[in-house]
Write a protein that holds these residues in place. Structure first.
Motif, PDB file in Angstrom:
ATOM      1  N   PHE A  49      -2.065 -28.940  22.950  1.00  0.00           N
ATOM      2  CA  PHE A  49      -3.210 -28.053  23.054  1.00  0.00           C
ATOM      3  C   PHE A  49      -3.658 -27.794  21.620  1.00  0.00           C
ATOM      4  CE2 PHE A  49      -0.611 -27.567  26.759  1.00  0.00           C
ATOM      5  CZ  PHE A  49      -1.526 -27.588  27.798  1.00  0.00           C
ATOM      6  N   LEU A  50      -4.779 -28.407  21.239  1.00  0.00           N
ATOM      7  CA  LEU A  50      -5.171 -28.431  19.836  1.00  0.00           C
ATOM      8  C   LEU A  50      -6.576 -27.888  19.621  1.00  0.00           C
ATOM      9  CD1 LEU A  50      -3.881 -32.026  18.981  1.00  0.00           C
ATOM     10  CD2 LEU A  50      -2.723 -29.844  18.562  1.00  0.00           C
ATOM     11  N   ASN A  51      -6.793 -27.404  18.428  1.00  0.00           N
ATOM     12  CA  ASN A  51      -8.105 -26.929  18.037  1.00  0.00           C
ATOM     13  C   ASN A  51      -8.923 -28.100  17.510  1.00  0.00           C
ATOM     14  OD1 ASN A  51      -9.819 -24.521  17.577  1.00  0.00           O
ATOM     15  ND2 ASN A  51      -9.797 -25.293  15.492  1.00  0.00           N
ATOM     16  N   ILE A  52     -10.086 -28.286  18.080  1.00  0.00           N
ATOM     17  CA  ILE A  52     -11.035 -29.267  17.559  1.00  0.00           C
ATOM     18  C   ILE A  52     -12.185 -28.458  16.970  1.00  0.00           C
ATOM     19  CG2 ILE A  52     -12.584 -31.189  18.069  1.00  0.00           C
ATOM     20  CD1 ILE A  52     -10.780 -31.923  20.406  1.00  0.00           C
ATOM     21  N   GLN A  53     -12.437 -28.648  15.700  1.00  0.00           N
ATOM     22  CA  GLN A  53     -13.443 -27.856  15.009  1.00  0.00           C
ATOM     23  C   GLN A  53     -14.755 -28.614  14.867  1.00  0.00           C
ATOM     24  OE1 GLN A  53     -11.652 -26.949  11.246  1.00  0.00           O
ATOM     25  NE2 GLN A  53     -10.292 -25.407  12.111  1.00  0.00           N
ATOM     26  N   ARG A  54     -15.827 -27.852  14.953  1.00  0.00           N
ATOM     27  CA  ARG A  54     -17.148 -28.400  14.645  1.00  0.00           C
ATOM     28  C   ARG A  54     -17.401 -28.123  13.170  1.00  0.00           C
ATOM     29  NH1 ARG A  54     -21.915 -29.786  16.953  1.00  0.00           N
ATOM     30  NH2 ARG A  54     -21.237 -29.278  19.072  1.00  0.00           N
ATOM     31  N   PRO A  55     -17.605 -29.157  12.371  1.00  0.00           N
ATOM     32  CA  PRO A  55     -17.919 -28.914  10.955  1.00  0.00           C
ATOM     33  C   PRO A  55     -19.212 -28.095  10.820  1.00  0.00           C
ATOM     34  CG  PRO A  55     -17.362 -31.215  11.321  1.00  0.00           C
ATOM     35  CD  PRO A  55     -17.507 -30.577  12.676  1.00  0.00           C
ATOM     36  N   ASP A  56     -19.278 -27.268   9.797  1.00  0.00           N
ATOM     37  CA  ASP A  56     -20.484 -26.487   9.552  1.00  0.00           C
ATOM     38  C   ASP A  56     -21.699 -27.396   9.455  1.00  0.00           C
ATOM     39  OD1 ASP A  56     -19.066 -24.120   9.536  1.00  0.00           O
ATOM     40  OD2 ASP A  56     -18.820 -24.104   7.356  1.00  0.00           O
ATOM     41  N   ASN A  57     -22.791 -26.968  10.054  1.00  0.00           N
ATOM     42  CA  ASN A  57     -24.081 -27.674  10.041  1.00  0.00           C
ATOM     43  C   ASN A  57     -24.052 -29.020  10.763  1.00  0.00           C
ATOM     44  OD1 ASN A  57     -25.264 -25.595   8.436  1.00  0.00           O
ATOM     45  ND2 ASN A  57     -24.262 -26.494   6.645  1.00  0.00           N
ATOM     46  N   ASP A  58     -23.009 -29.291  11.532  1.00  0.00           N
ATOM     47  CA  ASP A  58     -22.928 -30.529  12.309  1.00  0.00           C
ATOM     48  C   ASP A  58     -23.422 -30.229  13.723  1.00  0.00           C
ATOM     49  OD1 ASP A  58     -22.160 -32.730  13.900  1.00  0.00           O
ATOM     50  OD2 ASP A  58     -20.408 -33.127  12.649  1.00  0.00           O
ATOM     51  N   THR A  59     -24.470 -30.885  14.138  1.00  0.00           N
ATOM     52  CA  THR A  59     -25.047 -30.647  15.463  1.00  0.00           C
ATOM     53  C   THR A  59     -24.761 -31.807  16.426  1.00  0.00           C
ATOM     54  OG1 THR A  59     -27.168 -31.557  14.748  1.00  0.00           O
ATOM     55  CG2 THR A  59     -26.878 -29.158  14.553  1.00  0.00           C
ATOM     56  N   SER A  60     -23.757 -32.603  16.121  1.00  0.00           N
ATOM     57  CA  SER A  60     -23.396 -33.745  16.966  1.00  0.00           C
ATOM     58  C   SER A  60     -23.044 -33.291  18.372  1.00  0.00           C
ATOM     59  CB  SER A  60     -22.179 -34.474  16.380  1.00  0.00           C
ATOM     60  OG  SER A  60     -22.442 -34.955  15.102  1.00  0.00           O
ATOM     61  N   GLU A  61     -23.218 -34.203  19.303  1.00  0.00           N
ATOM     62  CA  GLU A  61     -22.809 -33.953  20.685  1.00  0.00           C
ATOM     63  C   GLU A  61     -21.305 -33.684  20.730  1.00  0.00           C
ATOM     64  OE1 GLU A  61     -24.580 -33.853  23.591  1.00  0.00           O
ATOM     65  OE2 GLU A  61     -26.407 -34.038  22.389  1.00  0.00           O
ATOM     66  N   VAL A  62     -20.890 -32.837  21.656  1.00  0.00           N
ATOM     67  CA  VAL A  62     -19.472 -32.501  21.807  1.00  0.00           C
ATOM     68  C   VAL A  62     -18.636 -33.749  22.014  1.00  0.00           C
ATOM     69  CG1 VAL A  62     -17.805 -31.365  23.349  1.00  0.00           C
ATOM     70  CG2 VAL A  62     -19.871 -30.143  22.607  1.00  0.00           C
ATOM     71  N   SER A  63     -19.113 -34.670  22.844  1.00  0.00           N
ATOM     72  CA  SER A  63     -18.336 -35.880  23.136  1.00  0.00           C
ATOM     73  C   SER A  63     -18.070 -36.694  21.864  1.00  0.00           C
ATOM     74  CB  SER A  63     -19.040 -36.744  24.180  1.00  0.00           C
ATOM     75  OG  SER A  63     -20.314 -37.156  23.696  1.00  0.00           O
ATOM     76  N   ILE A  64     -19.022 -36.706  20.946  1.00  0.00           N
ATOM     77  CA  ILE A  64     -18.840 -37.437  19.688  1.00  0.00           C
ATOM     78  C   ILE A  64     -17.780 -36.765  18.835  1.00  0.00           C
ATOM     79  CG2 ILE A  64     -19.971 -38.050  17.505  1.00  0.00           C
ATOM     80  CD1 ILE A  64     -22.551 -38.458  19.194  1.00  0.00           C
ATOM     81  N   LEU A  65     -17.811 -35.432  18.739  1.00  0.00           N
ATOM     82  CA  LEU A  65     -16.817 -34.696  17.957  1.00  0.00           C
ATOM     83  C   LEU A  65     -15.414 -34.875  18.533  1.00  0.00           C
ATOM     84  CD1 LEU A  65     -18.856 -31.436  17.351  1.00  0.00           C
ATOM     85  CD2 LEU A  65     -18.363 -33.249  15.683  1.00  0.00           C
ATOM     86  N   VAL A  66     -15.309 -34.840  19.851  1.00  0.00           N
ATOM     87  CA  VAL A  66     -14.003 -35.022  20.499  1.00  0.00           C
ATOM     88  C   VAL A  66     -13.493 -36.436  20.250  1.00  0.00           C
ATOM     89  CG1 VAL A  66     -12.778 -35.084  22.710  1.00  0.00           C
ATOM     90  CG2 VAL A  66     -14.390 -33.225  22.220  1.00  0.00           C
ATOM     91  N   ARG A  67     -14.355 -37.433  20.394  1.00  0.00           N
ATOM     92  CA  ARG A  67     -13.948 -38.823  20.171  1.00  0.00           C
ATOM     93  C   ARG A  67     -13.487 -39.040  18.726  1.00  0.00           C
ATOM     94  NH1 ARG A  67     -18.174 -41.483  21.984  1.00  0.00           N
ATOM     95  NH2 ARG A  67     -19.138 -41.807  19.949  1.00  0.00           N
ATOM     96  N   LYS A  68     -14.214 -38.476  17.751  1.00  0.00           N
ATOM     97  CA  LYS A  68     -13.817 -38.592  16.347  1.00  0.00           C
ATOM     98  C   LYS A  68     -12.459 -37.945  16.118  1.00  0.00           C
ATOM     99  CE  LYS A  68     -18.332 -38.780  14.051  1.00  0.00           C
ATOM    100  NZ  LYS A  68     -19.257 -38.040  13.155  1.00  0.00           N
ATOM    101  N   PHE A  69     -12.261 -36.763  16.696  1.00  0.00           N
ATOM    102  CA  PHE A  69     -10.980 -36.072  16.548  1.00  0.00           C
ATOM    103  C   PHE A  69      -9.845 -36.911  17.120  1.00  0.00           C
ATOM    104  CE2 PHE A  69      -7.595 -33.432  18.177  1.00  0.00           C
ATOM    105  CZ  PHE A  69      -7.298 -32.602  17.106  1.00  0.00           C
TER     106      PHE A  69
END
Length: 163
Positions: A49-69
């Protein structure tokens, strides 16, 4: 020593391991004993159970942020060639405003042993920082923590990151 406690807990797991954490760096070292245990015991149920952070000023889709993580976790924070754990995250941490964090830091092994700590799953948190942790061998507490995270999953507050 946080790293000794965590390594021993991972190495002795027989049935299940629950890991909740905020930050992971040098995870390939931190999780080596767990990855080896997962290879030795294919039926070992491991949930992160991990924290996935959105970088400041990053408006990417959630799915993209999760995939990168997840790619970073697999490619840089996990021992190469080892089975991967199931990973869950709090989708509110990726909101564009009023983000939350999954800030818990604990390990539950075999629903019998609990380690709650201030330490992140980083080399500094495990090896160098002054941290405080509590190791409790109480099945009742271990089962309560496991149930807590299961209910968060079932309610949709925590979602599978997927591979």
């Amino acid at each position: 020593d946080t790293s000794v406690v965590v390594r021993e807990l991972f190495a002795k797991a027989e049935k299940s391991v629950l890991v909740a954490g905020y930050a992971i760096y040098q995870g390939d070292q931190v999780f080596q004993a767990l990855a080896e245990r997962m290879q030795a015991i294919e039926s070992l149920d491991v949930k992160f159970f991990l924290n996935i952070q959105r970088p400041d000023n990053d408006t990417s889709e959630v799915s993209i942020l999760v995939r990168k993580f997840m790619n970073r976790l697999r490619d840089h924070q996990w021992p190469e060639g080892c089975p991967m754990p199931e990973v869950y995250y709090d989708p509110r941490s990726l909101a564009l405003d009023k983000r939350s964090s999954l800030h818990a830091k604990c390990v539950v092994v075999d629903e019998e042993v609990v380690f709650v700590s201030s330490a992140n799953f980083t080399n500094a948190g495990q090896e160098r920082n002054i941290e405080v942790g509590l190791l409790v061998r109480t099945p009742v507490l271990a089962q309560q923590l496991t149930t807590h995270f299961s209910k968060l999953r079932e309610s949709g507050l925590l979602q599978a990151a997927g591979w």
